[in-house]
Scaffold this active site. Structure first.
Site, PDB file in Angstrom:
ATOM      1  N   ASN A   1       0.873  -1.175   0.000  1.00  0.00           N
ATOM      2  CA  ASN A   1       0.000   0.000   0.000  1.00  0.00           C
ATOM      3  C   ASN A   1       0.913   1.229   0.000  1.00  0.00           C
ATOM      4  O   ASN A   1       1.470   1.588   1.034  1.00  0.00           O
ATOM      5  CB  ASN A   1      -0.892  -0.023   1.252  1.00  0.00           C
ATOM      6  CG  ASN A   1      -1.676   1.271   1.402  1.00  0.00           C
ATOM      7  OD1 ASN A   1      -1.809   2.057   0.460  1.00  0.00           O
ATOM      8  ND2 ASN A   1      -2.212   1.497   2.601  1.00  0.00           N
ATOM      9  N   TRP A   2       1.054   1.825  -1.172  1.00  0.00           N
ATOM     10  CA  TRP A   2       1.994   2.948  -1.301  1.00  0.00           C
ATOM     11  C   TRP A   2       1.512   4.229  -0.636  1.00  0.00           C
ATOM     12  O   TRP A   2       2.265   5.171  -0.484  1.00  0.00           O
ATOM     13  CB  TRP A   2       2.260   3.219  -2.787  1.00  0.00           C
ATOM     14  CG  TRP A   2       3.392   2.401  -3.324  1.00  0.00           C
ATOM     15  CD1 TRP A   2       3.945   1.305  -2.744  1.00  0.00           C
ATOM     16  CD2 TRP A   2       4.110   2.620  -4.543  1.00  0.00           C
ATOM     17  NE1 TRP A   2       4.965   0.821  -3.535  1.00  0.00           N
ATOM     18  CE2 TRP A   2       5.075   1.611  -4.638  1.00  0.00           C
ATOM     19  CE3 TRP A   2       4.003   3.562  -5.570  1.00  0.00           C
ATOM     20  CZ2 TRP A   2       5.967   1.524  -5.712  1.00  0.00           C
ATOM     21  CZ3 TRP A   2       4.867   3.473  -6.639  1.00  0.00           C
ATOM     22  CH2 TRP A   2       5.845   2.465  -6.704  1.00  0.00           C
ATOM     23  N   LYS A   3       0.212   4.287  -0.352  1.00  0.00           N
ATOM     24  CA  LYS A   3      -0.366   5.512   0.225  1.00  0.00           C
ATOM     25  C   LYS A   3      -0.054   6.712  -0.685  1.00  0.00           C
ATOM     26  O   LYS A   3       0.023   6.552  -1.901  1.00  0.00           O
ATOM     27  CB  LYS A   3       0.151   5.749   1.636  1.00  0.00           C
ATOM     28  CG  LYS A   3       0.086   4.518   2.522  1.00  0.00           C
ATOM     29  CD  LYS A   3       0.342   4.865   3.952  1.00  0.00           C
ATOM     30  CE  LYS A   3       0.482   3.597   4.761  1.00  0.00           C
ATOM     31  NZ  LYS A   3       0.131   3.782   6.139  1.00  0.00           N
TER      32      LYS A   3
ATOM     33  N   HIS B   1      -9.645   1.536   4.578  1.00  0.00           N
ATOM     34  CA  HIS B   1      -8.396   1.747   5.325  1.00  0.00           C
ATOM     35  C   HIS B   1      -8.648   2.716   6.472  1.00  0.00           C
ATOM     36  O   HIS B   1      -9.416   3.670   6.336  1.00  0.00           O
ATOM     37  CB  HIS B   1      -7.308   2.298   4.380  1.00  0.00           C
ATOM     38  CG  HIS B   1      -5.947   2.224   4.992  1.00  0.00           C
ATOM     39  ND1 HIS B   1      -5.512   3.128   5.942  1.00  0.00           N
ATOM     40  CD2 HIS B   1      -4.925   1.353   4.819  1.00  0.00           C
ATOM     41  CE1 HIS B   1      -4.283   2.806   6.308  1.00  0.00           C
ATOM     42  NE2 HIS B   1      -3.904   1.723   5.643  1.00  0.00           N
TER      43      HIS B   1
ATOM     44  N   GLU C   1      -6.986   5.060   7.595  1.00  0.00           N
ATOM     45  CA  GLU C   1      -6.678   6.471   7.291  1.00  0.00           C
ATOM     46  C   GLU C   1      -7.857   7.134   6.581  1.00  0.00           C
ATOM     47  O   GLU C   1      -8.058   8.344   6.705  1.00  0.00           O
ATOM     48  CB  GLU C   1      -5.380   6.559   6.462  1.00  0.00           C
ATOM     49  CG  GLU C   1      -4.154   6.273   7.321  1.00  0.00           C
ATOM     50  CD  GLU C   1      -2.926   5.791   6.560  1.00  0.00           C
ATOM     51  OE1 GLU C   1      -2.931   5.801   5.316  1.00  0.00           O
ATOM     52  OE2 GLU C   1      -1.957   5.372   7.233  1.00  0.00           O
TER      53      GLU C   1
ATOM     54  N   GLU D   1      -5.844  -4.769  10.411  1.00  0.00           N
ATOM     55  CA  GLU D   1      -4.832  -3.748  10.638  1.00  0.00           C
ATOM     56  C   GLU D   1      -5.171  -2.971  11.907  1.00  0.00           C
ATOM     57  O   GLU D   1      -5.960  -2.009  11.860  1.00  0.00           O
ATOM     58  CB  GLU D   1      -4.795  -2.759   9.461  1.00  0.00           C
ATOM     59  CG  GLU D   1      -4.403  -3.371   8.149  1.00  0.00           C
ATOM     60  CD  GLU D   1      -3.723  -2.347   7.238  1.00  0.00           C
ATOM     61  OE1 GLU D   1      -2.621  -2.631   6.769  1.00  0.00           O
ATOM     62  OE2 GLU D   1      -4.288  -1.262   7.012  1.00  0.00           O
TER      63      GLU D   1
ATOM     64  N   GLY E   1       2.324   2.123  10.964  1.00  0.00           N
ATOM     65  CA  GLY E   1       3.410   3.097  10.967  1.00  0.00           C
ATOM     66  C   GLY E   1       4.045   3.337  12.332  1.00  0.00           C
ATOM     67  O   GLY E   1       4.793   4.295  12.513  1.00  0.00           O
TER      68      GLY E   1
ATOM     69  N   SER F   1       3.063  -2.138  10.335  1.00  0.00           N
ATOM     70  CA  SER F   1       4.497  -2.154  10.656  1.00  0.00           C
ATOM     71  C   SER F   1       5.219  -3.449  10.282  1.00  0.00           C
ATOM     72  O   SER F   1       6.181  -3.844  10.953  1.00  0.00           O
ATOM     73  CB  SER F   1       4.723  -1.841  12.140  1.00  0.00           C
ATOM     74  OG  SER F   1       4.311  -0.524  12.424  1.00  0.00           O
TER      75      SER F   1
ATOM     76  N   GLY G   1       2.632  -1.266   4.237  1.00  0.00           N
ATOM     77  CA  GLY G   1       2.589   0.159   3.901  1.00  0.00           C
ATOM     78  C   GLY G   1       3.977   0.697   3.605  1.00  0.00           C
ATOM     79  O   GLY G   1       4.546   0.475   2.526  1.00  0.00           O
ATOM     80  N   GLY G   2       4.556   1.388   4.587  1.00  0.00           N
ATOM     81  CA  GLY G   2       5.850   2.060   4.425  1.00  0.00           C
ATOM     82  C   GLY G   2       6.903   1.221   3.712  1.00  0.00           C
ATOM     83  O   GLY G   2       7.553   1.703   2.774  1.00  0.00           O
TER      84      GLY G   2
HETATM   85  C1  PEP Z   1      -0.983   0.375   5.979  1.00  0.00           C
HETATM   86  O1  PEP Z   1      -1.118   1.593   6.008  1.00  0.00           O
HETATM   87  O2  PEP Z   1      -1.813  -0.348   5.394  1.00  0.00           O
HETATM   88  C2  PEP Z   1       0.172  -0.208   6.662  1.00  0.00           C
HETATM   89  C3  PEP Z   1       0.158  -1.482   6.918  1.00  0.00           C
HETATM   90  O3  PEP Z   1       1.181   0.658   6.965  1.00  0.00           O
HETATM   91  P1  PEP Z   1       2.604   0.315   7.621  1.00  0.00           P
HETATM   92  O4  PEP Z   1       3.089  -0.975   7.055  1.00  0.00           O
HETATM   93  O5  PEP Z   1       3.473   1.468   7.239  1.00  0.00           O
HETATM   94  O6  PEP Z   1       2.381   0.224   9.088  1.00  0.00           O
END
Ligand code: PEP
Length: 252
Positions: free
Chosen positions: A11-13, A100, A102, A169, A175, A213, A234-235
């Site tokens: 997930n590049w956001k 999501h 966010e 999640e 994050g 994470s 994500g990140g």
């Molecule tokens: C996400 O936003 O879906 C996610 C899993 O982020 P991260 O891996 O950065 O915690």
């Protein structure tokens, strides 16, 4: 309770531009050349503006491209700046993340998510529906009830549940470099699978991913939880090396 194929979904956001094609290209190359990747389904959910470009440039595609959200109304219409599921499908997206945290944080309700699911199902998308509790809910022991409400509030019994993958999640894990304790995570994944199967009367257990994470260091521990069907990353998906290292270490 486990589904064999493992999912690694990035997930590049809000990240990326034309130059980011090299990240996609390296991941695609890895997927093409490694037998571990053949046991995996690799998907990169990128910003809408890049979907068509990546699809066009990617030769001999071993990964899939996905979107991160869509507008709740279908087709085309007077909704300035909005992008519908049909538009994303026409650009070449095969998967779509919905719900999501966010987006929920910005006011996206279960009712709205339900409309998005309907429009994505009408376009035959593979949906990744995100659910998860906030830290305060966890503290109050509300994890299961929150997840149940999120799922039942946005999926109807007559939906094609085969096209819906769930992603657990926990909001406090996104994050934050924190992941749930193994036992706790296993119990939540089991709860989601059992409750979903019972409630939607499905033949099989749904696929459930973990997200929050995930990195190359904690993936080995996460891999011990066989009930997890894959990961939403994500990140770490914004770097080909970090993303590929996660897959490598998973199978080590
Ligand atoms: C996400 O936003 O879906 C996610 C899993 O982020 P991260 O891996 O950065 O915690």
């Amino acid at each position: 309770m486990t589904n064999k194929l493992k999912y690694f979904i990035g997930n590049w956001k809000m990240f990326g531009d034309f130059n980011s094609f090299k990240i996609i290209s390296k991941i695609n190359q890895y997927a093409k050349e490694h037998k571990n990747a053949k046991k995996s389904k690799i998907v990169l959910c990128v910003p809408n503006i890049l979907i068509g470009f990546f699809r066009k440039r990617l030769k001999r595609k071993s990964i899939s491209i996905g979107a991160q959200n869509c507008y709740h109304e279908e087709g085309y219409g007077p909704f300035t700046g909005a992008i519908s599921a049909v538009m994303l499908k026409k650009m070449g997206a095969e998967y779509i993340i919905l719900g999501h945290s966010e987006n929920r944080e910005e006011g996206e309700t279960a009712k709205l998510i339900k409309k998005k699911i309907v429009s994505a199902l009408n376009q035959k998308f593979n949906i990744i529906l995100c659910v998860g509790e906030k830290f305060i809910d966890k503290k109050k022991g509300k994890t299961f009830s929150i997840i149940k409400k999120q799922i039942n509030g946005s999926i109807e019994k007559n939906f094609n549940t085969n096209k819906i993958i769930l992603a657990y999640e926990p909001v406090w894990s996104i994050g934050s470099k924190k992941i749930p304790k193994t036992k706790e995570l296993m119990n939540v994944i089991r709860f989601i699978k059992n409750d979903f199967k019972k409630n939607f009367k499905t033949k099989n257990f749904p696929k459930v991913l973990y997200g929050g994470s995930v990195n190359k260091n904690n993936i080995k521990l996460l891999s011990t939880i066989s009930e997890i069907d894959g990961f939403l990353i994500g990140g770490a998906s914004q770097s080909s090396k970090k993303f590929i290292d996660i897959i490598k270490n998973y199978y080590k």
